[in-house]
Design a protein around this motif. Sequence first.
Motif, mmCIF file in Angstrom:
data_model
loop_
_atom_site.group_PDB
_atom_site.id
_atom_site.type_symbol
_atom_site.label_atom_id
_atom_site.label_comp_id
_atom_site.label_asym_id
_atom_site.label_seq_id
_atom_site.Cartn_x
_atom_site.Cartn_y
_atom_site.Cartn_z
ATOM 1 N N VAL A 3 0.840 -1.203 0.000
ATOM 2 C CA VAL A 3 0.000 0.000 0.000
ATOM 3 C C VAL A 3 0.869 1.245 0.000
ATOM 4 C CG1 VAL A 3 -1.577 1.375 1.422
ATOM 5 C CG2 VAL A 3 -2.026 -1.060 1.063
ATOM 6 N N SER A 4 1.897 1.254 0.849
ATOM 7 C CA SER A 4 2.787 2.417 0.951
ATOM 8 C C SER A 4 3.481 2.703 -0.379
ATOM 9 C CB SER A 4 3.832 2.179 2.043
ATOM 10 O OG SER A 4 3.214 1.895 3.283
ATOM 11 N N ALA A 5 3.968 1.646 -1.023
ATOM 12 C CA ALA A 5 4.666 1.833 -2.304
ATOM 13 C C ALA A 5 3.729 2.403 -3.364
ATOM 14 C CB ALA A 5 5.251 0.495 -2.769
ATOM 15 N N GLN A 6 2.514 1.851 -3.450
ATOM 16 C CA GLN A 6 1.541 2.345 -4.431
ATOM 17 C C GLN A 6 1.123 3.776 -4.131
ATOM 18 O OE1 GLN A 6 0.430 0.874 -7.203
ATOM 19 N NE2 GLN A 6 1.734 -0.904 -6.866
ATOM 20 N N LEU A 7 0.940 4.084 -2.844
ATOM 21 C CA LEU A 7 0.548 5.451 -2.468
ATOM 22 C C LEU A 7 1.630 6.454 -2.835
ATOM 23 C CD1 LEU A 7 -1.124 4.955 1.040
ATOM 24 C CD2 LEU A 7 -2.243 5.589 -1.094
ATOM 25 N N CYS A 8 2.886 6.099 -2.576
ATOM 26 C CA CYS A 8 3.973 7.023 -2.904
ATOM 27 C C CYS A 8 4.022 7.309 -4.405
ATOM 28 C CB CYS A 8 5.311 6.443 -2.425
ATOM 29 S SG CYS A 8 5.501 6.448 -0.617
ATOM 30 N N CYS A 9 3.796 6.288 -5.210
ATOM 31 C CA CYS A 9 3.768 6.492 -6.673
ATOM 32 C C CYS A 9 2.631 7.420 -7.077
ATOM 33 C CB CYS A 9 3.632 5.157 -7.383
ATOM 34 S SG CYS A 9 5.079 4.097 -7.260
ATOM 35 N N GLU A 10 1.441 7.179 -6.515
ATOM 36 C CA GLU A 10 0.281 8.003 -6.854
ATOM 37 C C GLU A 10 0.446 9.433 -6.358
ATOM 38 O OE1 GLU A 10 -3.306 8.746 -8.684
ATOM 39 O OE2 GLU A 10 -2.116 6.900 -8.746
ATOM 40 N N LEU A 11 1.011 9.578 -5.154
ATOM 41 C CA LEU A 11 1.225 10.921 -4.598
ATOM 42 C C LEU A 11 2.257 11.688 -5.425
ATOM 43 C CD1 LEU A 11 1.277 10.072 -0.784
ATOM 44 C CD2 LEU A 11 -0.467 11.388 -1.985
ATOM 45 N N ASN A 12 3.333 11.038 -5.813
ATOM 46 C CA ASN A 12 4.347 11.710 -6.632
ATOM 47 C C ASN A 12 3.774 12.153 -7.974
ATOM 48 O OD1 ASN A 12 6.537 11.707 -4.912
ATOM 49 N ND2 ASN A 12 7.238 9.670 -5.547
ATOM 50 N N LYS A 13 2.941 11.304 -8.549
ATOM 51 C CA LYS A 13 2.307 11.665 -9.816
ATOM 52 C C LYS A 13 1.439 12.905 -9.649
ATOM 53 C CE LYS A 13 -0.975 9.856 -13.233
ATOM 54 N NZ LYS A 13 -1.858 8.700 -13.584
ATOM 55 N N SER A 14 0.636 12.935 -8.574
ATOM 56 C CA SER A 14 -0.242 14.082 -8.339
ATOM 57 C C SER A 14 0.560 15.342 -8.033
ATOM 58 C CB SER A 14 -1.198 13.768 -7.183
ATOM 59 O OG SER A 14 -1.978 14.886 -6.841
ATOM 60 N N LEU A 15 1.620 15.190 -7.239
ATOM 61 C CA LEU A 15 2.429 16.357 -6.856
ATOM 62 C C LEU A 15 3.128 16.968 -8.075
ATOM 63 C CD1 LEU A 15 3.990 14.998 -3.534
ATOM 64 C CD2 LEU A 15 2.319 16.855 -3.744
ATOM 65 N N THR A 16 3.742 16.143 -8.899
ATOM 66 C CA THR A 16 4.468 16.667 -10.071
ATOM 67 C C THR A 16 3.521 17.292 -11.085
ATOM 68 O OG1 THR A 16 4.414 14.449 -11.044
ATOM 69 C CG2 THR A 16 6.395 15.072 -9.829
ATOM 70 N N GLU A 17 2.291 16.749 -11.206
ATOM 71 C CA GLU A 17 1.320 17.341 -12.134
ATOM 72 C C GLU A 17 0.918 18.743 -11.691
ATOM 73 O OE1 GLU A 17 -1.876 14.597 -12.173
ATOM 74 O OE2 GLU A 17 -0.997 13.277 -13.704
ATOM 75 N N ARG A 18 1.040 19.026 -10.406
ATOM 76 C CA ARG A 18 0.651 20.344 -9.882
ATOM 77 C C ARG A 18 1.871 21.171 -9.467
ATOM 78 N NH1 ARG A 18 -1.777 19.617 -5.286
ATOM 79 N NH2 ARG A 18 -1.426 17.375 -5.093
ATOM 80 N N ASP A 19 3.029 20.820 -10.038
ATOM 81 C CA ASP A 19 4.279 21.580 -9.853
ATOM 82 C C ASP A 19 4.765 21.604 -8.403
ATOM 83 O OD1 ASP A 19 4.341 22.172 -12.564
ATOM 84 O OD2 ASP A 19 3.083 23.953 -12.294
ATOM 85 N N TYR A 20 4.475 20.558 -7.651
ATOM 86 C CA TYR A 20 5.041 20.396 -6.313
ATOM 87 C C TYR A 20 6.233 19.445 -6.413
ATOM 88 C CZ TYR A 20 1.105 22.587 -3.842
ATOM 89 O OH TYR A 20 0.173 23.473 -3.359
#
Length: 521
Positions: A388-405
């Motif tokens: 779960v942690s690994a999948q969440l980190c991937c999804e969070l990174n995707k969302s963050l980079t799409e919004r310039d974080y």
Amino acid sequence: MPLNDERPTSTSSGEDQSSDVESCCDSMRSASDLDGSRDSFNSDSSSKHCTPSSSPPKTLTLDEVMEAGRELFNLKIAHEIVMNNNILMNSRPRDSLWNGVRDNLHKAFWDILETELNDDPPEYQFAIKLLEEIREILLSFLNPGANRMRTQIMEVLDMDLIRQQADNDAVDIQGLVSYVITTMGKLCAPVRDKDIKKLRESTENIVTVLKEIFRVLDLMRADFLTQNIEMLKPVLQRNCIEYERETFQSILDKTPSGLNRTTSWIQSALEELLPATEKTNDCGEGQRAMPGPFKLLNTAYFHILTWDYSKSPVPETWITDEARLQEIQWQLKQCQAVNEVLLIVYSTVGEPVQGLPSLSDRLKTMISVLLDGMHRPDFNLEESLEGVSAQLCCELNKSLTERDYPALTPELRATLTGQICSITQKDNPIRTLVEDRVQQYFMALISDPKPQLKLEQVPAGLTAIKPELALIAKKFLSLINYNRTVYGPFYVDIIKKLLFSSSPPTASVPQEKAHSSASCE
């Protein structure tokens, strides 16, 4: 008088107290009966069905034990028909041992049939057995007045004639199969028309067609049973309250100890409430204020929500709903785990991922899928949480980079993974917080006279799982209401005995306190 009042156990006011609780228990008895069944359980006539048997233990004969077992089976079947809308959908798992054995036996049978029919001359022993079984199935679909079709089926599928034809190698298997398919088309529900059409148009060999005929006949039998159950349901729903109560009383008449677990269940709720209701009189003597019957029963119902099935079986009055209770408990534990993970994500990552409903939904779905089946004994929760942690980190990174974080740093990812995996520990603060608030939510609903109005009012911190929590609570409240209606009179009798027996279940008075009381007198 209030439903959840507390009454001190004093000898001087014993008669008044007993009278008050008699009145409150009478209210419980009235509340437990539906309008249509109240008259059957009033006044003296109610004692047979509303009061558990109090006769001394006796030696049971084998016939009495077997009869009690049959009545319990009938009770479960009637209850299941009323409560389970998908009663015929609960088939065995595809990979079950039973299914494996059945499939192997069926394969062997069809192989033998194919070998027989391919012999020269053909053998018809197994084919005739199949046709005879098909005939019985078709006859079972007929209404009592369908004499014409019954006669026709018996004439065409005349087993004696078919055996004579087989002896002379003159059996028209194709013609008999064609007649069976035509008859199935006349008897099946409209939903099976496509299956019948495929059978008519099939160009497969006769063995394959017979296999398909049996498959469609199984579907038709399920349709037939479903139709009969739907016709029976309104009658059962009108009478099931009385039927279940009377059947349960009949079981108690044969097994006088049949309420032992139920009594222990209610007594444990009483013992939990007593320390919180302790009072002290003017002489300094410790005194117990007894909880009201409704408060006592509501506390007992709350215990059912967190029941440990590995340590003890459920009370006798909950046997018919044990599977539903376990499913509710599994769903609730998974919801809590999902909520705990989400709280950790938002508190660890912070503002960049907050206030985004679409992201929250994606994360919740992802966690729910990865934690599905966490109630199974072979489920490795810690290993799954790492995934779960690994999948969440991937999804969070995707969302963050799409919004310039900036993406999550390795240190933050390690912290997030560690905190998520730590919810397996019972003393984890996030886990404790979520469990406490879920329990507050359910206890408030159980105690509320109109809980349906407050299903959406979840405590702070549980907003992410509000729809799932409300649905689980609705199911649980439905079970409680039905259980209270059926078994309320039995609970009344148990509560009266627990609250006003000669030796109430209270803690013993310390010796020095007893001396103080004597001197005061």
